[in-house]
Motif scaffolding. Structure first.
Motif, PDB file in Angstrom:
ATOM      1  N   MET A 198       0.850  -1.178   0.000  1.00  0.00           N
ATOM      2  CA  MET A 198       0.000   0.000   0.000  1.00  0.00           C
ATOM      3  C   MET A 198       0.893   1.239   0.000  1.00  0.00           C
ATOM      4  O   MET A 198       2.056   1.179   0.440  1.00  0.00           O
ATOM      5  N   PRO A 199       0.393   2.374  -0.495  1.00  0.00           N
ATOM      6  CA  PRO A 199       1.246   3.570  -0.569  1.00  0.00           C
ATOM      7  C   PRO A 199       1.908   3.952   0.742  1.00  0.00           C
ATOM      8  O   PRO A 199       3.098   4.293   0.771  1.00  0.00           O
ATOM      9  N   THR A 200       1.172   3.902   1.869  1.00  0.00           N
ATOM     10  CA  THR A 200       1.787   4.279   3.142  1.00  0.00           C
ATOM     11  C   THR A 200       2.879   3.285   3.554  1.00  0.00           C
ATOM     12  O   THR A 200       3.881   3.675   4.151  1.00  0.00           O
ATOM     13  N   SER A 201       2.701   2.007   3.233  1.00  0.00           N
ATOM     14  CA  SER A 201       3.754   1.019   3.508  1.00  0.00           C
ATOM     15  C   SER A 201       4.958   1.272   2.618  1.00  0.00           C
ATOM     16  O   SER A 201       6.112   1.100   3.041  1.00  0.00           O
ATOM     17  N   PHE A 202       4.706   1.671   1.381  1.00  0.00           N
ATOM     18  CA  PHE A 202       5.805   2.020   0.473  1.00  0.00           C
ATOM     19  C   PHE A 202       6.655   3.131   1.083  1.00  0.00           C
ATOM     20  O   PHE A 202       7.889   3.034   1.124  1.00  0.00           O
ATOM     21  N   VAL A 203       6.011   4.198   1.545  1.00  0.00           N
ATOM     22  CA  VAL A 203       6.747   5.325   2.108  1.00  0.00           C
ATOM     23  C   VAL A 203       7.561   4.885   3.318  1.00  0.00           C
ATOM     24  O   VAL A 203       8.708   5.301   3.506  1.00  0.00           O
ATOM     25  N   ALA A 204       6.999   4.009   4.133  1.00  0.00           N
ATOM     26  CA  ALA A 204       7.660   3.600   5.370  1.00  0.00           C
ATOM     27  C   ALA A 204       8.749   2.556   5.169  1.00  0.00           C
ATOM     28  O   ALA A 204       9.755   2.568   5.894  1.00  0.00           O
ATOM     29  N   TYR A 205       8.584   1.665   4.183  1.00  0.00           N
ATOM     30  CA  TYR A 205       9.457   0.486   4.140  1.00  0.00           C
ATOM     31  C   TYR A 205      10.150   0.210   2.800  1.00  0.00           C
ATOM     32  O   TYR A 205      11.077  -0.599   2.759  1.00  0.00           O
ATOM     33  N   ALA A 206       9.705   0.806   1.710  1.00  0.00           N
ATOM     34  CA  ALA A 206      10.336   0.526   0.421  1.00  0.00           C
ATOM     35  C   ALA A 206      11.765   1.077   0.399  1.00  0.00           C
ATOM     36  O   ALA A 206      12.051   2.112   1.011  1.00  0.00           O
TER      37      ALA A 206
END
Length: 406
Positions: A198-206
């Motif tokens: 998800m976009p927020t997971s991308f920002v946090a972990y990608a």
């Protein structure tokens, strides 16, 4: 990049949105009523996007030809007609084809996977298993325009606050230049790329594993796999440890006590007569584990370790986490489970579980209010009924139990 002046006419804020036909507007109006029109929704969104630093050019490009998708809204209400058992779920998720492909991918990406494992401590096979479960190793990443899908969900008032935040975050990702709007594809719910962030997971972990300045989980397999490993580590993955063990229960095993215990050390489980299948020993007897019987005592039984819960942070489903763990083991080269799943078991719906509770109540067993949720009182009632009727008293709500109660 030049920003649009705040006093610009409304028509400039709307000129990039395609006009909907009257028929199309009427078609979605019955299920997408949150805003007067898609145009007003987009216009209202811009100030919030601007406040988050979203580029005007990106905003206009992302919303070009936006039309709320009736298909996306239909998917929010769709429910599977058939409830799969864990055995049925695993037969599909951990297929021979997926195992073969996983082993092939392990060879093809061995250098990348070895570097990822060394840096983040997550075994290559676990990363591969999540890749296989999420998109079948990149063969299908959803195919939906993520911005349009998230905008549809927000416009349609489906978990609006959640999906609006994901939408604005996705616009920020585009503005940062990690991917273009046309390349930002994913599921109908906005999960993106090879391993469905998800976009927020991308920002946090990608992460940018290949060092090109972009975190690209859509077209860079190294970035996608490394991001998955980083996600797992940040959620508590314990390096060098597995997800759990298939175990053998003794003939006199007290299932009721096992349900009450929850977690205890592997040494304590061993003291109750629980052994690892294949005659193998537990490598770390002090590890905390909980018992998991997805088919009751008549199927494979597992002791779950902390990494199983970490996998569930990716997808909060016991079946999913078990499939990831088992697929990782099969890619590694281990065999299937020693104990098979019951061949004739049928999955139970919530209505079926509620019926079990009602029937137990009618027979005098106190299981609480029938709600389809199998808690401690329902398990105790099932065990009491099973004992009274000479059945294996494992507390498992099976289709056979439902038939017997009827």
């Amino acid at each position: 990049m030049r920003k649009l002046a705040p006093q610009a006419p409304l028509r400039r804020a709307l000129k990039f949105v395609s006009a909907l036909t009257v028929a199309a507007t009427m078609a979605v109006a019955t299920t997408l009523p949150a805003y007067a029109s898609p145009q007003s929704f987009v216009a209202d969104l811009w100030p919030e996007a601007q406040a988050r630093g979203v580029s005007r050019a990106i905003f206009e490009q992302a919303f070009a030809n936006f039309t709320p998708s009736q298909r996306v809204m239909d998917l929010t209400r769709s429910q599977p007609e058939v409830t799969k058992t864990t055995g049925q779920y695993l037969a599909s998720a951990v297929s021979s084809a997926r195992i073969t492909t996983g082993r092939s991918m392990r060879g093809e990406w061995s250098q990348t996977l070895n570097a990822i494992e060394q840096r983040w401590g997550v075994q290559a096979e676990v990363v591969l298993a999540i890749w296989g479960m999420e998109t079948n190793f990149g063969s299908y990443m959803g195919g939906n325009n993520v911005i349009h899908a998230l905008a549809t969900l927000t416009y349609g008032d489906y978990r609006r606050d959640f999906f609006k935040n994901e939408l604005l975050t996705a616009l920020q990702i585009l503005t940062a230049g990690h991917i273009t709007p046309n390349e930002m594809v994913g599921s109908w719910a906005g999960a993106m790329g090879h391993t469905q962030f998800m976009p927020t997971s991308f920002v946090a972990y990608a992460v940018d594993f290949n060092g090109d300045g972009r975190r690209n989980i859509w077209t860079s397999i190294p970035d996608a796999l490394a991001s998955t490993a980083n996600y797992l580590r940040e959620h508590g993955w314990r390096a060098g440890e597995t997800w759990g063990y298939e175990v053998q229960l003794p003939a006199n095993f007290d299932y009721g006590r096992a349900w009450d215990i929850g977690k205890q050390s592997l040494a304590q489980w061993a003291a109750m007569g629980v052994t690892r299948t294949g005659g193998r020993s537990f490598p770390r007897p002090t590890d905390q584990a909980e018992i998991f019987m997805p088919a009751g005592g008549n199927g494979p039984v597992f002791l779950l370790l902390p990494n199983f819960s970490v996998i569930k942070r990716y997808n909060n489903s016991n079946n999913y986490a078990l499939a990831v763990g088992h697929l990782a083991d099969r890619i590694l080269g281990t065999g299937g489970f020693v104990h098979p799943f019951p061949a004739n078991e049928v999955g139970l719906s919530r209505n079926d579980r509620t019926e079990i509770q009602r029937l137990l109540l009618a027979r005098g067993y106190d299981v609480g209010t029938p709600d389809g949720i199998i808690g401690s009182k329902t398990r105790a009632g099932i065990i009491a009924f099973q004992r009274a009727n000479g059945l294996l008293a494992d507390g498992y709500p099976s289709s056979a139990l439902l038939a017997r109660l009827r």
